[in-house]
Write a protein that holds these residues in place. Structure first.
Motif, PDB file in Angstrom:
ATOM      1  N   SER A 119     -18.482  -5.643  -6.906  1.00 17.55           N
ATOM      2  CA  SER A 119     -17.135  -6.045  -6.505  1.00 17.55           C
ATOM      3  C   SER A 119     -16.409  -4.862  -5.873  1.00 17.55           C
ATOM      4  N   LEU A 120     -15.487  -5.178  -4.987  1.00 18.81           N
ATOM      5  CA  LEU A 120     -14.659  -4.157  -4.364  1.00 18.81           C
ATOM      6  C   LEU A 120     -13.276  -4.238  -4.995  1.00 18.81           C
ATOM      7  N   ALA A 121     -12.756  -3.110  -5.454  1.00 18.53           N
ATOM      8  CA  ALA A 121     -11.470  -3.073  -6.144  1.00 18.53           C
ATOM      9  C   ALA A 121     -10.495  -2.190  -5.378  1.00 18.53           C
ATOM     10  N   TYR A 122      -9.267  -2.674  -5.232  1.00 22.06           N
ATOM     11  CA  TYR A 122      -8.196  -1.897  -4.629  1.00 22.06           C
ATOM     12  C   TYR A 122      -7.445  -1.221  -5.766  1.00 22.06           C
ATOM     13  N   VAL A 123      -7.452   0.108  -5.798  1.00 26.59           N
ATOM     14  CA  VAL A 123      -6.922   0.894  -6.907  1.00 26.59           C
ATOM     15  C   VAL A 123      -5.629   1.584  -6.491  1.00 26.59           C
ATOM     16  N   ASP A 124      -4.644   1.524  -7.381  1.00 26.45           N
ATOM     17  CA  ASP A 124      -3.378   2.210  -7.162  1.00 26.45           C
ATOM     18  C   ASP A 124      -3.183   3.222  -8.291  1.00 26.45           C
ATOM     19  N   PRO A 125      -3.459   4.504  -8.046  1.00 25.85           N
ATOM     20  CA  PRO A 125      -3.348   5.500  -9.115  1.00 25.85           C
ATOM     21  C   PRO A 125      -1.911   5.840  -9.502  1.00 25.85           C
ATOM     22  N   LEU A 126      -0.936   5.415  -8.701  1.00 29.16           N
ATOM     23  CA  LEU A 126       0.459   5.743  -8.998  1.00 29.16           C
ATOM     24  C   LEU A 126       1.125   4.722  -9.916  1.00 29.16           C
ATOM     25  N   THR A 127       0.554   3.533 -10.033  1.00 33.07           N
ATOM     26  CA  THR A 127       1.113   2.497 -10.900  1.00 33.07           C
ATOM     27  C   THR A 127       0.487   2.607 -12.282  1.00 33.07           C
ATOM     28  N   PRO A 128       1.279   2.783 -13.332  1.00 30.26           N
ATOM     29  CA  PRO A 128       0.705   2.896 -14.677  1.00 30.26           C
ATOM     30  C   PRO A 128       0.096   1.572 -15.135  1.00 30.26           C
ATOM     31  N   VAL A 129      -0.928   1.670 -15.959  1.00 29.44           N
ATOM     32  CA  VAL A 129      -1.558   0.463 -16.493  1.00 29.44           C
ATOM     33  C   VAL A 129      -0.694  -0.128 -17.599  1.00 29.44           C
ATOM     34  N   PRO A 164       0.811  -1.226   0.000  1.00 27.73           N
ATOM     35  CA  PRO A 164       0.000   0.000   0.000  1.00 27.73           C
ATOM     36  C   PRO A 164       0.841   1.271   0.000  1.00 27.73           C
ATOM     37  N   SER A 165       0.268   2.309  -0.572  1.00 30.15           N
ATOM     38  CA  SER A 165       0.891   3.621  -0.549  1.00 30.15           C
ATOM     39  C   SER A 165      -0.172   4.650  -0.164  1.00 30.15           C
ATOM     40  N   GLU A 166       0.245   5.880   0.011  1.00 25.96           N
ATOM     41  CA  GLU A 166      -0.657   6.952   0.445  1.00 25.96           C
ATOM     42  C   GLU A 166      -1.831   7.164  -0.525  1.00 25.96           C
ATOM     43  N   GLY A 167      -1.608   6.991  -1.822  1.00 25.40           N
ATOM     44  CA  GLY A 167      -2.638   7.304  -2.809  1.00 25.40           C
ATOM     45  C   GLY A 167      -3.610   6.181  -3.114  1.00 25.40           C
ATOM     46  N   CYS A 168      -3.388   4.976  -2.590  1.00 22.15           N
ATOM     47  CA  CYS A 168      -4.245   3.827  -2.900  1.00 22.15           C
ATOM     48  C   CYS A 168      -5.593   3.947  -2.182  1.00 22.15           C
ATOM     49  N   PHE A 169      -6.631   3.366  -2.802  1.00 25.36           N
ATOM     50  CA  PHE A 169      -7.962   3.416  -2.205  1.00 25.36           C
ATOM     51  C   PHE A 169      -8.822   2.280  -2.748  1.00 25.36           C
ATOM     52  N   PHE A 170      -9.958   2.036  -2.100  1.00 27.18           N
ATOM     53  CA  PHE A 170     -10.915   1.022  -2.531  1.00 27.18           C
ATOM     54  C   PHE A 170     -12.047   1.693  -3.290  1.00 27.18           C
ATOM     55  N   VAL A 171     -12.569   0.972  -4.297  1.00 29.37           N
ATOM     56  CA  VAL A 171     -13.687   1.461  -5.109  1.00 29.37           C
ATOM     57  C   VAL A 171     -14.707   0.342  -5.218  1.00 29.37           C
ATOM     58  N   ARG A 172     -15.983   0.673  -5.033  1.00 31.57           N
ATOM     59  CA  ARG A 172     -17.060  -0.283  -5.275  1.00 31.57           C
ATOM     60  C   ARG A 172     -17.430  -0.171  -6.740  1.00 31.57           C
ATOM     61  N   ASN A 173     -17.398  -1.295  -7.457  1.00 30.21           N
ATOM     62  CA  ASN A 173     -17.683  -1.294  -8.889  1.00 30.21           C
ATOM     63  C   ASN A 173     -19.180  -1.296  -9.155  1.00 30.21           C
ATOM     64  N   PHE A 174     -19.639  -0.354  -9.970  1.00 34.91           N
ATOM     65  CA  PHE A 174     -21.023  -0.329 -10.427  1.00 34.91           C
ATOM     66  C   PHE A 174     -21.106  -0.496 -11.939  1.00 34.91           C
ATOM     67  N   SER A 175     -19.954  -0.559 -12.605  1.00 34.80           N
ATOM     68  CA  SER A 175     -19.922  -0.736 -14.054  1.00 34.80           C
ATOM     69  C   SER A 175     -20.305  -2.163 -14.408  1.00 34.80           C
ATOM     70  N   GLN A 176     -21.073  -2.317 -15.468  1.00 39.77           N
ATOM     71  CA  GLN A 176     -21.445  -3.645 -15.964  1.00 39.77           C
ATOM     72  C   GLN A 176     -20.750  -3.951 -17.278  1.00 39.77           C
ATOM     73  N   ARG A 177     -19.702  -3.202 -17.607  1.00 40.29           N
ATOM     74  CA  ARG A 177     -19.056  -3.292 -18.904  1.00 40.29           C
ATOM     75  C   ARG A 177     -18.069  -4.448 -19.043  1.00 40.29           C
ATOM     76  N   LEU A 178     -17.734  -5.158 -17.954  1.00 39.90           N
ATOM     77  CA  LEU A 178     -16.797  -6.282 -18.065  1.00 39.90           C
ATOM     78  C   LEU A 178     -17.442  -7.627 -17.799  1.00 39.90           C
ATOM     79  N   GLY A 179     -18.726  -7.665 -17.604  1.00 46.00           N
ATOM     80  CA  GLY A 179     -19.428  -8.930 -17.437  1.00 46.00           C
ATOM     81  C   GLY A 179     -18.845  -9.802 -16.349  1.00 46.00           C
ATOM     82  N   PHE A 180     -18.439 -11.016 -16.710  1.00 47.91           N
ATOM     83  CA  PHE A 180     -17.955 -11.979 -15.726  1.00 47.91           C
ATOM     84  C   PHE A 180     -16.569 -11.645 -15.173  1.00 47.91           C
TER      85      PHE A 180
END
Length: 98
Positions: free
Chosen positions: A31-41, A9-25
């Motif tokens: 779902s709960l997602a742990y997001v790291d905005p400092l790491t590039p995709v 973990p780092s200072e900028g990381c956070f959890f997000v509740r997913n409401f998007s239905q664009r990825l299906g299964f």
């Protein structure tokens, strides 16, 4: 296993509740997602992208190896360049809890 070894973990990381239905299964709504905005995709990452209008969706990062990285969504199927002017941020998902 301690959580700090699993997630780094780092200072900028956070959890997000997913409401998007664009990825299906791949990532169900609620779902709960742990997001790291400092790491590039990178190719094959699951990510959230935020548009300048404040809306957001979940997408898979893809590439053909020649052109730019793309964000791919389903239901309906759509691909948009990661550097699209409408996108404000692309956030890498480091862990999913379904």
């Amino acid at each position: 296993m301690p959580i700090d070894e699993l997630l780094n973990p780092s200072e900028g990381c956070f959890f997000v509740r997913n409401f998007s239905q664009r990825l299906g299964f791949l990532m169900r709504p609620g779902s709960l997602a742990y997001v790291d905005p400092l790491t590039p995709v990178a190719m094959r990452d699951i990510s959230f992208f935020v548009r300048h209008d404040g809306s957001a969706d979940a997408a898979v990062v893809i590439s053909d190896g020649i052109g730019p990285l793309m964000l791919k969504m389903y239901h309906p199927e759509e691909e948009i360049p990661i550097d699209n002017h409408a996108i404000a941020a692309v956030l890498r998902i480091r862990m999913l809890i379904t």
